[in-house]
Design an enzyme around this catalytic site. Structure first.
Site, PDB file in Angstrom:
ATOM      1  N   ARG A 518       0.819  -1.207   0.000  1.00 41.37           N
ATOM      2  CA  ARG A 518       0.000   0.000   0.000  1.00 41.37           C
ATOM      3  C   ARG A 518       0.859   1.265   0.000  1.00 41.37           C
ATOM      4  O   ARG A 518       0.494   2.269  -0.607  1.00 41.37           O
ATOM      5  CB  ARG A 518      -0.937  -0.009   1.214  1.00 41.37           C
ATOM      6  CG  ARG A 518      -1.933   1.130   1.239  1.00 41.37           C
ATOM      7  CD  ARG A 518      -2.801   1.065   2.484  1.00 41.37           C
ATOM      8  NE  ARG A 518      -3.674  -0.088   2.462  1.00 41.37           N
ATOM      9  CZ  ARG A 518      -4.894  -0.116   1.909  1.00 41.37           C
ATOM     10  NH1 ARG A 518      -5.362   0.976   1.320  1.00 41.37           N
ATOM     11  NH2 ARG A 518      -5.632  -1.201   1.940  1.00 41.37           N
ATOM     12  N   GLU A 551      -2.200  -7.456   4.635  1.00 39.74           N
ATOM     13  CA  GLU A 551      -3.617  -7.246   4.902  1.00 39.74           C
ATOM     14  C   GLU A 551      -4.408  -8.498   4.546  1.00 39.74           C
ATOM     15  O   GLU A 551      -4.095  -9.200   3.585  1.00 39.74           O
ATOM     16  CB  GLU A 551      -4.158  -6.055   4.093  1.00 39.74           C
ATOM     17  CG  GLU A 551      -3.501  -4.734   4.445  1.00 39.74           C
ATOM     18  CD  GLU A 551      -4.145  -3.578   3.710  1.00 39.74           C
ATOM     19  OE1 GLU A 551      -5.308  -3.739   3.261  1.00 39.74           O
ATOM     20  OE2 GLU A 551      -3.506  -2.526   3.579  1.00 39.74           O
ATOM     21  N   GLU A 562     -10.411  -0.957  -4.252  1.00 40.83           N
ATOM     22  CA  GLU A 562      -9.534  -0.202  -3.369  1.00 40.83           C
ATOM     23  C   GLU A 562      -8.211   0.111  -4.055  1.00 40.83           C
ATOM     24  O   GLU A 562      -7.677   1.224  -3.946  1.00 40.83           O
ATOM     25  CB  GLU A 562      -9.302  -1.024  -2.094  1.00 40.83           C
ATOM     26  CG  GLU A 562      -8.291  -0.432  -1.136  1.00 40.83           C
ATOM     27  CD  GLU A 562      -8.866   0.709  -0.306  1.00 40.83           C
ATOM     28  OE1 GLU A 562      -8.092   1.332   0.449  1.00 40.83           O
ATOM     29  OE2 GLU A 562     -10.069   0.989  -0.434  1.00 40.83           O
ATOM     30  N   ASP A 619     -12.784   6.317 -10.750  1.00 39.85           N
ATOM     31  CA  ASP A 619     -13.321   7.648 -10.465  1.00 39.85           C
ATOM     32  C   ASP A 619     -12.460   8.729 -11.120  1.00 39.85           C
ATOM     33  O   ASP A 619     -11.867   9.583 -10.453  1.00 39.85           O
ATOM     34  CB  ASP A 619     -13.384   7.869  -8.956  1.00 39.85           C
ATOM     35  CG  ASP A 619     -14.119   9.165  -8.603  1.00 39.85           C
ATOM     36  OD1 ASP A 619     -14.819   9.698  -9.484  1.00 39.85           O
ATOM     37  OD2 ASP A 619     -13.985   9.639  -7.473  1.00 39.85           O
ATOM     38  N   HIS A 831     -19.072  -5.603   3.290  1.00 38.89           N
ATOM     39  CA  HIS A 831     -18.399  -6.491   2.346  1.00 38.89           C
ATOM     40  C   HIS A 831     -18.463  -5.805   0.981  1.00 38.89           C
ATOM     41  O   HIS A 831     -19.455  -5.926   0.257  1.00 38.89           O
ATOM     42  CB  HIS A 831     -19.095  -7.859   2.275  1.00 38.89           C
ATOM     43  CG  HIS A 831     -19.025  -8.633   3.554  1.00 38.89           C
ATOM     44  ND1 HIS A 831     -17.866  -8.787   4.272  1.00 38.89           N
ATOM     45  CD2 HIS A 831     -19.983  -9.301   4.253  1.00 38.89           C
ATOM     46  CE1 HIS A 831     -18.096  -9.521   5.342  1.00 38.89           C
ATOM     47  NE2 HIS A 831     -19.376  -9.835   5.362  1.00 38.89           N
ATOM     48  N   CYS A 833     -17.026  -6.417  -1.722  1.00 35.05           N
ATOM     49  CA  CYS A 833     -17.066  -7.307  -2.892  1.00 35.05           C
ATOM     50  C   CYS A 833     -18.496  -7.626  -3.293  1.00 35.05           C
ATOM     51  O   CYS A 833     -18.775  -7.878  -4.469  1.00 35.05           O
ATOM     52  CB  CYS A 833     -16.311  -8.610  -2.603  1.00 35.05           C
ATOM     53  SG  CYS A 833     -14.570  -8.369  -2.185  1.00 35.05           S
TER      54      CYS A 833
END
Length: 865
Positions: A518, A551, A562, A619, A831, A833
């Site tokens: 990350r 993670e 993400e 986005d 969740h 997903c």
């Protein structure tokens, strides 16, 4: 019989909707908002009411109950629904009425002024008695008038039809009230191809459509048309069936190319929207057209494109009505769970879609093209757009802009697609049929498409809607079709990976795995995707799986979202310098000054391609010109309007300036100056020694063309090409072009920014003990509707991993709210997903608001930050 019965029921319901829209139900202060009596229905034409009636039928809009039949005080009429006269009692005291039945009759009628004696009407049935009867009754209180009806005309010798003859024949038949001779004549003439061609041909042999339109208007738009309308429809049905048979089996077009004129003439009939025509004649008419060879279809498209948007829109709406009616009829007869698995299941549907496809091509041909022209200024070729060239009086383009439809070659017409047209003659939305989208089995249609590819010789037996007729479906349906296409490709790559692994003896990897840190997400993504692009670019066709080091999280879609959020936040940050962001338009564009990020631009292109392939929303909004450039279209002047409206309007003002003193007023030269993103002054010469060449009335179009070409093409050439290279490694451009418009490709990448949470509430499902009426659920929606737009985006991002809606809006989002215990101190979780929000059973609205706002404001990744 069942189909006919269903169609009659549908027709009756449509008539009730039509009357309800135009006349209302007659009730004072009617509460039905879909009834004219409520005062909430706008005024509309009969055609508009018919189109809306079809939508009402599909949506099962409530109908008002008709008023009961009441007898009027007068014994001469019956009145229903607001006392409209419906019948007259043909009885008058002391009168005798005899209908004339032979060639000549004499009728005694009273004086027009009142008389005391009863009126006596005498009918004489022989022509030779006319004069004697008149002499005998010339005196007395009666006046006799001899009415000699003309003999029934012999229409047999007339084998052509024209407006004057129609007027004469209608007059004769109206006077005799005998329509049989007219029916026989119309049945013969309207069903004869040669008779129609002789009737409506110009001196040069082409069809005189204006003459046909005028004649048919007189014939079929009058009050007496119902007396012979079935005859005309039957004749046209017979004509089309015969011509279709000859086209298919006897090569009629090769012998007589004028058959195209017949289709043009029939298309002028004002009764095409009549239920009887749609039900019986439109099918043979459509089959006749689709059996024309390519040359005949091209000629049809050329003519239709020249008839104007209003004419074309009316025909498109008529064909849409026919498609909707056939689908509703089939659904009614097949049961509530029927779906359209094959086009051939519905009578004449493949041919009707073929006809609509030709109308769609005519709309493209007659619209504003996006195809750049090659113009010459001082012997230097340069690309230009149709918009500025249309205003040039001093420069003539090599292709005429006045009548482009007649100058485009047959090959260009055949390959013409929506990507070549900026504004069609009829809006794209008019070609979409919601009823077909509702009943279409996309999975079965995809199978039919694949079967056609595997067995081209069976293409006619297994027609599919997509991608050939993608214009008729909504973007949501296109997205589902792409989902099947991409999933099949992913499964194929997965099987191939397993085969290769077993054959070569190494561990199989059926996914495109992207393991990143990350803290160094850009570096890791560049390294992994760059290596794949060099060693095994086919791996991009596998399903994407993202893992964040350290993670916990299995990527079923949420982790990928993400990852995309992190990458775009960093690469599109203005401080990174790769892209320029406009606060006014909220659009990104390439930074011309960033010449050192080739790998990063390629990475962004790959990620955009992977976003479409894996259906992940990004986005980031680019102007539509980016997608046009990706699919081989060059940016032109009109594209500047979306990216920089201020500059566009300024250049448009230069082009439209009416005076001759352009040089004195604007003081422009062919050397432009602007500030880059770092605030530095930059200048560019559009021509050699451009600072010495002033912009004048004669060369201002060249100035605009070169200015726009520099801004949108040349200045960002290297940046765009790196981006495009990455995109093309992943995206199936040919399928995207066949299915989607530029606007729809943008929606595939970015989703829809308009967030309608009322629709989301209506479509949300509840699990684990929650129902729609649960108090906590009620608290939740009250809090959501009170949120600001930014907080709503945070909520959407928290629950789905993206703050934008998919194509079709939030109504298409499979959103679930599930009960997650009764511990009111816990925060909501999600969740991403599966778009599931886990909500504890909070006891108060304020408790829920505090917990929810904290969760959406401070969460990031898989835990609070």
């Amino acid at each position: 019989m069942t189909s006919v019965s269903n169609m009659e029921k549908i027709k009756a319901i449509l008539n009730r909707y039509h009357d309800q829209l135009l006349k209302g139900c007659g009730q004072v202060a009617c509460e039905n908002e879909h009834c004219a009596s409520s005062g909430k229905v706008p005024k509309m034409t009969s055609d508009e009411a018919a189109a809306r009636a079809l939508n009402y039928l599909r949506m099962r809009v409530p109908l008002c109950q008709p008023q009961s039949t009441q007898k009027c005080d007068s014994d001469l009429c019956l009145k229903t629904d607001g006392c409209e006269r419906s019948a007259i009692v043909d009885k008058i005291d002391h009168q005798s009425i005899v209908t004339p039945v032979t060639d000549c009759a004499t009728v005694d009628v009273s004086l027009m002024k009142p008389i005391d004696e009863p009126m006596n009407i005498v009918v004489t049935t022989h022509a030779d008695e006319c004069s004697s009867t008149s002499a005998q009754l010339a005196s007395g209180p009666f006046r006799q008038m001899a009415i000699c009806t003309p003999p029934n005309p012999d229409f047999g010798s007339d084998d052509t039809i024209c407006e004057a003859r129609v007027i004469d024949f209608l007059s004769v038949c109206e006077s005799t009230q005998d329509w049989t001779p007219l029916r026989r004549w119309l049945g013969r003439v309207m069903g004869d191809m040669d008779a129609l061609l002789r009737s409506f041909s110009r001196a040069d042999g082409s069809a005189d459509l204006e003459k046909a339109r005028s004649c048919f208007s007189v014939l079929l738009s009058g009050e007496h048309a119902s007396n012979y309308l079935p005859t005309v429809i039957s004749a046209v049905e017979r004509l089309c069936s015969n011509v279709e048979s000859e086209l298919r089996y006897q090569h009629l077009y090769a012998r007589n190319a004028a058959v195209v004129d017949v289709t043009l003439i029939v298309m002028e009939l004002p009764i095409m929207q009549e239920m009887e025509f749609l039900n019986s004649a439109l099918g043979p008419f459509a089959r006749m057209i689709v059996n024309l060879p390519a040359a005949g279809k091209i000629r049809l498209v050329r003519v239709w494109s020249s008839l104007g948007s209003e004419w074309l829109l009316h025909r498109v709406q008529t064909i849409q009505q026919a498609i909707t009616l056939r689908l509703l009829d089939k659904a009614e007869s097949s049961g509530a769970r029927w779906s359209l698995r094959r086009l051939s299941e519905v009578d004449a549907l493949p041919a009707t879609l073929g006809l609509l496809s030709l109308l769609h091509r005519a709309a493209l041909l007659g619209g504003e093209k996006n195809r750049p022209f090659v113009l010459r200024f001082n012997d230097a070729p340069i690309d230009s757009d149709a918009a500025p060239t249309s205003q040039r009086a001093d420069v003539q383009p090599t292709v005429s802009t006045l009548d482009e439809a007649t100058n485009i070659s047959d090959d260009e017409l055949t390959s013409l697609c929506p990507w070549d047209v900026r504004q069609p003659l009829v809006a794209y939305e008019e070609f979409q049929n919601d009823t077909l989208c509702e009943y279409l089995s996309i999975e079965e249609d995809f199978i039919a498409y694949k079967n056609r590819n595997r067995h081209p010789d069976l293409a006619d037996d297994t027609p599919s809607v997509m991608p050939e007729h993608a214009f008729i479906v909504t973007p949501t349906v296109k997205l589902q079709f792409l989902f099947f296409e991409n999933r099949i490709r992913m499964q194929s790559e997965r099987r191939q990976a397993l085969v290769e692994a077993f054959g070569l003896g190494f561990e199989p990897d059926p996914y495109l795995r992207l393991r990143v840190n990350r803290a160094e997400v850009i570096k890791d993504a560049l390294d992994v995707l760059g290596a794949i692009a060099i060693t095994n670019p086919d791996a991009f066709k596998k399903q994407l799986r993202v893992e964040f080091e350290g993670e916990q999280g299995v990527d079923e879609g949420g982790v990928s979202k993400e990852f995309y959020q992190l990458v775009t936040d960093e690469l599109f940050n203005p401080d990174y310098g790769m892209f320029v962001y406009s606060e006014e338009t909220r659009l990104f564009w390439f930074n011309p000054g960033c010449t050192y990020c080739e790998r990063e631009y390629r990475l962004i292109g790959i990620l955009f391609g992977l976003a479409i392939y894996n259906q992940v929303l990004v986005d980031v909004r680019f102007p539509l010109v980016l997608y046009r450039k990706l699919f081989g279209r060059r940016a032109v002047f009109a594209d500047l309007k979306q990216l920089d409206p201020v500059l566009y309007n300024g250049l448009l003002g230069l082009l439209n300036y009416p005076g001759d003193d352009v040089q004195d007023v604007f003081s422009f030269t062919f050397r432009i100056s602007y500030k880059d993103v770092y605030g530095n002054d930059v200048s560019e010469s559009l021509l050699p020694d451009g600072d010495q060449i002033f912009v004048t009335k004669e060369n201002r179009h060249e100035f605009v063309d070169r200015y726009v070409d520099f801004l949108l093409n040349r200045s960002v050439h290297d940046q765009f090409e790196s981006f495009a290279e990455g995109f093309r490694m992943v995206a199936d451009q040919s399928m995207l072009m066949r299915l989607c418009l530029p606007e729809e490709v943008e929606q595939l990448v970015c989703g829809v920014s308009d967030l309608d949470f009322v629709e989301l509430q209506r479509c949300t499902r509840y699990e684990n003990g929650f129902v729609e009426s649960s108090p906590t659920v009620g608290f939740f929606w009250e809090v959501v509707h009170d949120m600001s737009d930014e907080d709503k985006k945070r909520l959407l991002n928290f629950t789905t991993g993206c703050d934008r809606a998919p194509i079709g809006g939030l109504a298409k989002l499979a959103f679930i709210i599930a009960r997650n215990g009764d511990d009111c101190t816990r925060l909501p979780t999600a969740h991403t997903c599966f778009n599931v929000l886990l909500l504890p059973e909070y006891k108060s609205k304020e408790n829920l608001r505090e917990r929810l706002m904290k969760a959406i404001s401070y969460s990031r990744g898989f835990g609070l930050q």
